[in-house]
Write a protein that holds these residues in place. Structure first.
Motif, mmCIF file in Angstrom:
data_model
loop_
_atom_site.group_PDB
_atom_site.id
_atom_site.type_symbol
_atom_site.label_atom_id
_atom_site.label_comp_id
_atom_site.label_asym_id
_atom_site.label_seq_id
_atom_site.Cartn_x
_atom_site.Cartn_y
_atom_site.Cartn_z
ATOM 1 N N ASP A 57 0.796 -1.228 0.000
ATOM 2 C CA ASP A 57 0.000 0.000 0.000
ATOM 3 C C ASP A 57 0.829 1.279 0.000
ATOM 4 N N ASP A 58 2.076 1.209 0.434
ATOM 5 C CA ASP A 58 2.938 2.395 0.493
ATOM 6 C C ASP A 58 3.817 2.404 -0.750
ATOM 7 N N SER A 59 3.468 3.249 -1.704
ATOM 8 C CA SER A 59 4.164 3.222 -2.995
ATOM 9 C C SER A 59 5.614 3.696 -2.893
ATOM 10 N N SER A 78 2.405 7.920 -5.212
ATOM 11 C CA SER A 78 2.189 9.022 -4.271
ATOM 12 C C SER A 78 2.843 10.314 -4.749
ATOM 13 N N ASP A 81 0.181 12.508 -6.442
ATOM 14 C CA ASP A 81 -1.019 12.916 -5.709
ATOM 15 C C ASP A 81 -1.131 14.436 -5.714
ATOM 16 N N GLU A 89 -1.514 7.078 -4.276
ATOM 17 C CA GLU A 89 -0.914 6.183 -3.287
ATOM 18 C C GLU A 89 -1.343 4.747 -3.525
#
Length: 118
Positions: A57-59, A78, A81, A89
């Motif tokens: 989930d954390d790019s 991210s 964004d 993200e």
């Protein structure tokens, strides 16, 4: 002078460049789609494919791991964004503007091997 020359030769250069980028996209996207746990958002234009990997989930963390562990330099979603639509993200951005389509194949193989080791 280079910009003026590029504009002058646009009709000669642009069609071949567009065709090559289409070949790169049409090579990369199906290969990514075939990798388990990968979801791809095919590009309608440009030279980037956005994809995400289930369970990551954390790019930014994923981008750093892919560089150090798989030798893949991909951009974290991210980074793209923009408020109020922070939707990048969890996604990764793969530039498919390569002079060698084989490099794209090799990159997907690296990704697939890395995922297999996780």
């Amino acid at each position: 002078k280079a910009a003026l020359e590029a504009l002058r030769l646009e009709a000669q250069i642009a069609p071949a460049l567009v065709a090559h980028f289409k070949l790169c996209r049409d090579t990369l996207v199906p290969l990514l789609q075939a990798v388990p746990y990968v979801t791809v958002e095919p590009a309608k234009g440009g030279m980037y494919a956005f994809f995400k990997i289930e369970g990551f989930d954390d790019s930014l963390v994923l981008a750093k791991r892919l560089v150090s562990e798989a030798g893949l330099g991909l951009a974290p979603g991210s980074a793209f964004d923009l408020p109020p639509l922070a939707v990048g993200e969890g996604w990764m951005r793969w530039c498919f503007a390569s002079s060698d389509v084989g490099r794209l194949r090799n990159g997907v193989l690296r990704l697939s091997n890395w995922l297999g080791a996780q």
